[in-house]
Design a protein around this motif. Structure first.
Motif, PDB file in Angstrom:
ATOM      1  N   ALA A 155       0.630  -1.429   0.686  1.00 35.77           N
ATOM      2  CA  ALA A 155       0.364  -0.408  -0.446  1.00 35.77           C
ATOM      3  C   ALA A 155       0.941   1.088   0.018  1.00 35.77           C
ATOM      4  O   ALA A 155       0.674   2.242  -0.181  1.00 35.77           O
ATOM      5  CB  ALA A 155      -1.238  -0.341   1.331  1.00 35.77           C
ATOM      6  N   LEU A 156       1.265   1.078   0.661  1.00 33.76           N
ATOM      7  CA  LEU A 156       3.095   2.354   1.211  1.00 33.76           C
ATOM      8  C   LEU A 156       3.733   2.697  -1.139  1.00 33.76           C
ATOM      9  O   LEU A 156       3.793   3.899  -0.475  1.00 33.76           O
ATOM     10  CB  LEU A 156       3.549   2.244   1.871  1.00 33.76           C
ATOM     11  CG  LEU A 156       4.677   3.088   1.828  1.00 33.76           C
ATOM     12  CD1 LEU A 156       4.407   4.431   2.361  1.00 33.76           C
ATOM     13  CD2 LEU A 156       5.710   3.360   3.195  1.00 33.76           C
ATOM     14  N   LYS A 157       3.821   1.368  -1.101  1.00 31.83           N
ATOM     15  CA  LYS A 157       4.556   2.126  -2.301  1.00 31.83           C
ATOM     16  C   LYS A 157       3.724   2.351  -3.516  1.00 31.83           C
ATOM     17  O   LYS A 157       3.933   3.201  -4.190  1.00 31.83           O
ATOM     18  CB  LYS A 157       5.255   0.082  -3.473  1.00 31.83           C
ATOM     19  CG  LYS A 157       6.088   0.267  -4.224  1.00 31.83           C
ATOM     20  CD  LYS A 157       6.601  -0.964  -4.608  1.00 31.83           C
ATOM     21  CE  LYS A 157       7.322  -0.918  -5.524  1.00 31.83           C
ATOM     22  NZ  LYS A 157       7.501  -2.335  -6.324  1.00 31.83           N
ATOM     23  N   SER A 158       2.856   1.896  -3.903  1.00 35.59           N
ATOM     24  CA  SER A 158       1.225   2.138  -4.830  1.00 35.59           C
ATOM     25  C   SER A 158       1.317   3.145  -3.967  1.00 35.59           C
ATOM     26  O   SER A 158       0.860   4.268  -5.272  1.00 35.59           O
ATOM     27  CB  SER A 158       0.158   1.185  -4.288  1.00 35.59           C
ATOM     28  OG  SER A 158      -0.287   1.130  -2.718  1.00 35.59           O
ATOM     29  N   LEU A 159       1.227   3.872  -3.028  1.00 35.72           N
ATOM     30  CA  LEU A 159       0.688   5.346  -2.900  1.00 35.72           C
ATOM     31  C   LEU A 159       1.825   5.865  -2.956  1.00 35.72           C
ATOM     32  O   LEU A 159       1.724   7.682  -4.062  1.00 35.72           O
ATOM     33  CB  LEU A 159       0.784   5.743  -1.092  1.00 35.72           C
ATOM     34  CG  LEU A 159       0.956   7.118  -0.457  1.00 35.72           C
ATOM     35  CD1 LEU A 159      -0.932   7.908  -1.039  1.00 35.72           C
ATOM     36  CD2 LEU A 159       1.055   6.845   1.285  1.00 35.72           C
ATOM     37  N   LEU A 160       3.150   5.828  -2.716  1.00 32.15           N
ATOM     38  CA  LEU A 160       4.560   6.156  -3.613  1.00 32.15           C
ATOM     39  C   LEU A 160       4.196   6.752  -4.961  1.00 32.15           C
ATOM     40  O   LEU A 160       4.331   7.749  -5.344  1.00 32.15           O
ATOM     41  CB  LEU A 160       5.260   5.365  -2.572  1.00 32.15           C
ATOM     42  CG  LEU A 160       6.063   5.656  -1.434  1.00 32.15           C
ATOM     43  CD1 LEU A 160       6.992   5.164  -0.875  1.00 32.15           C
ATOM     44  CD2 LEU A 160       5.816   7.348  -0.677  1.00 32.15           C
ATOM     45  N   LEU A 161       3.508   5.801  -5.464  1.00 32.60           N
ATOM     46  CA  LEU A 161       4.367   5.946  -7.072  1.00 32.60           C
ATOM     47  C   LEU A 161       2.458   6.715  -7.259  1.00 32.60           C
ATOM     48  O   LEU A 161       3.455   7.506  -8.600  1.00 32.60           O
ATOM     49  CB  LEU A 161       3.752   4.556  -7.985  1.00 32.60           C
ATOM     50  CG  LEU A 161       5.457   4.165  -7.346  1.00 32.60           C
ATOM     51  CD1 LEU A 161       4.872   1.981  -7.592  1.00 32.60           C
ATOM     52  CD2 LEU A 161       6.130   3.947  -8.832  1.00 32.60           C
ATOM     53  N   GLU A 162       1.615   6.856  -7.322  1.00 36.17           N
ATOM     54  CA  GLU A 162       0.031   7.700  -7.199  1.00 36.17           C
ATOM     55  C   GLU A 162       0.823   9.200  -6.746  1.00 36.17           C
ATOM     56  O   GLU A 162       0.220   9.651  -7.288  1.00 36.17           O
ATOM     57  CB  GLU A 162      -0.749   6.635  -6.335  1.00 36.17           C
ATOM     58  CG  GLU A 162      -1.625   7.695  -5.803  1.00 36.17           C
ATOM     59  CD  GLU A 162      -3.204   7.453  -5.396  1.00 36.17           C
ATOM     60  OE1 GLU A 162      -3.319   8.508  -4.923  1.00 36.17           O
ATOM     61  OE2 GLU A 162      -3.246   6.195  -5.465  1.00 36.17           O
ATOM     62  N   THR A 163       1.670   9.816  -5.876  1.00 29.25           N
ATOM     63  CA  THR A 163       1.744  10.840  -5.772  1.00 29.25           C
ATOM     64  C   THR A 163       2.913  10.825  -6.859  1.00 29.25           C
ATOM     65  O   THR A 163       3.368  12.400  -6.541  1.00 29.25           O
ATOM     66  CB  THR A 163       2.387  10.721  -4.360  1.00 29.25           C
ATOM     67  OG1 THR A 163       4.170   9.893  -4.365  1.00 29.25           O
ATOM     68  CG2 THR A 163       1.315  10.182  -3.209  1.00 29.25           C
ATOM     69  N   GLY A 164       3.665  10.638  -7.753  1.00 25.55           N
ATOM     70  CA  GLY A 164       4.176  11.114  -8.323  1.00 25.55           C
ATOM     71  C   GLY A 164       5.664  10.710  -8.624  1.00 25.55           C
ATOM     72  O   GLY A 164       6.566  10.905  -8.996  1.00 25.55           O
ATOM     73  N   ALA A 165       6.320   9.612  -7.661  1.00 22.14           N
ATOM     74  CA  ALA A 165       7.822   9.209  -7.146  1.00 22.14           C
ATOM     75  C   ALA A 165       8.044   8.521  -9.423  1.00 22.14           C
ATOM     76  O   ALA A 165       7.122   7.662  -9.184  1.00 22.14           O
ATOM     77  CB  ALA A 165       7.433   8.025  -6.328  1.00 22.14           C
TER      78      ALA A 165
END
Length: 174
Positions: A155-165
């Motif tokens: 969930a954290l990894k997908s959140l980080l990618l979702e925020t534009g990382a």
């Protein structure tokens, strides 16, 4: 068990600001943010407390002013009084207008130099200290956010990618 951190790399400061706000709203703890230049408002977005460095600057200036007054009173009045231009040195207060530039310069000198020393000590930046930068690109044009891993790593990894990382470095499991 020591907490591990994900490292998310961003390539734009506006994207970084939005990402920090989104990560904090999802109740994740941001360990550190590395930027190549100061990003206005990042400290507020991270929830950091206001700095007290202005208070120390004021105290250092007061110390410089005190040292200047004591020094001038001792040198020009007590130790070696001189009659310069027909103006006798009977008291410090009579001659204080002539001492104003010295008081100003000593105030600024003490505040500036002691603030630099305080900044280096507070930042733990000793001479010849090895850099603690996790990615060399953050000194050029990238931004790095270290986020403490909670229970759900995916969930954290997908959140980080979702925020534009542009990159997310996942710690290796032992």
């Amino acid at each position: 068990m020591a907490a591990t951190t994900f490292k998310a790399i961003y390539n734009d400061d506006d994207v970084l600001m939005n990402a920090v706000k989104k990560i904090r709203s999802e109740k994740y703890h941001i360990e550190e943010v590395y930027t190549p230049f100061p990003v206005h408002g990042l400290d507020k977005a991270m929830g950091l407390a206001d700095t007290r460095i202005a208070i120390t600057s004021f105290m250092y200036g007061c110390l410089g002013l005190t040292v200047a007054i004591v020094m001038m009173n001792y040198i020009m009045i007590a130790d070696w009084p001189q009659d310069i231009g027909g103006k006798p040195s009977f008291s410090y207060l009579e001659n204080m207008p002539a001492f104003v530039p010295i008081m100003f310069e000593m105030t600024v000198f003490f505040a500036a130099h002691l603030m630099v020393i305080t900044f280096y000590l507070r930042s733990r930046m000793w001479p010849f200290k090895k850099a603690e930068n996790p990615d060399v690109r953050t000194t050029d044009d990238h931004f790095l956010v270290e986020v403490e891993v909670g229970d759900d790593e995916e969930a954290l990894k997908s959140l980080l990618l979702e925020t534009g990382a542009v990159e997310v470095h996942v710690p290796k499991k032992k």
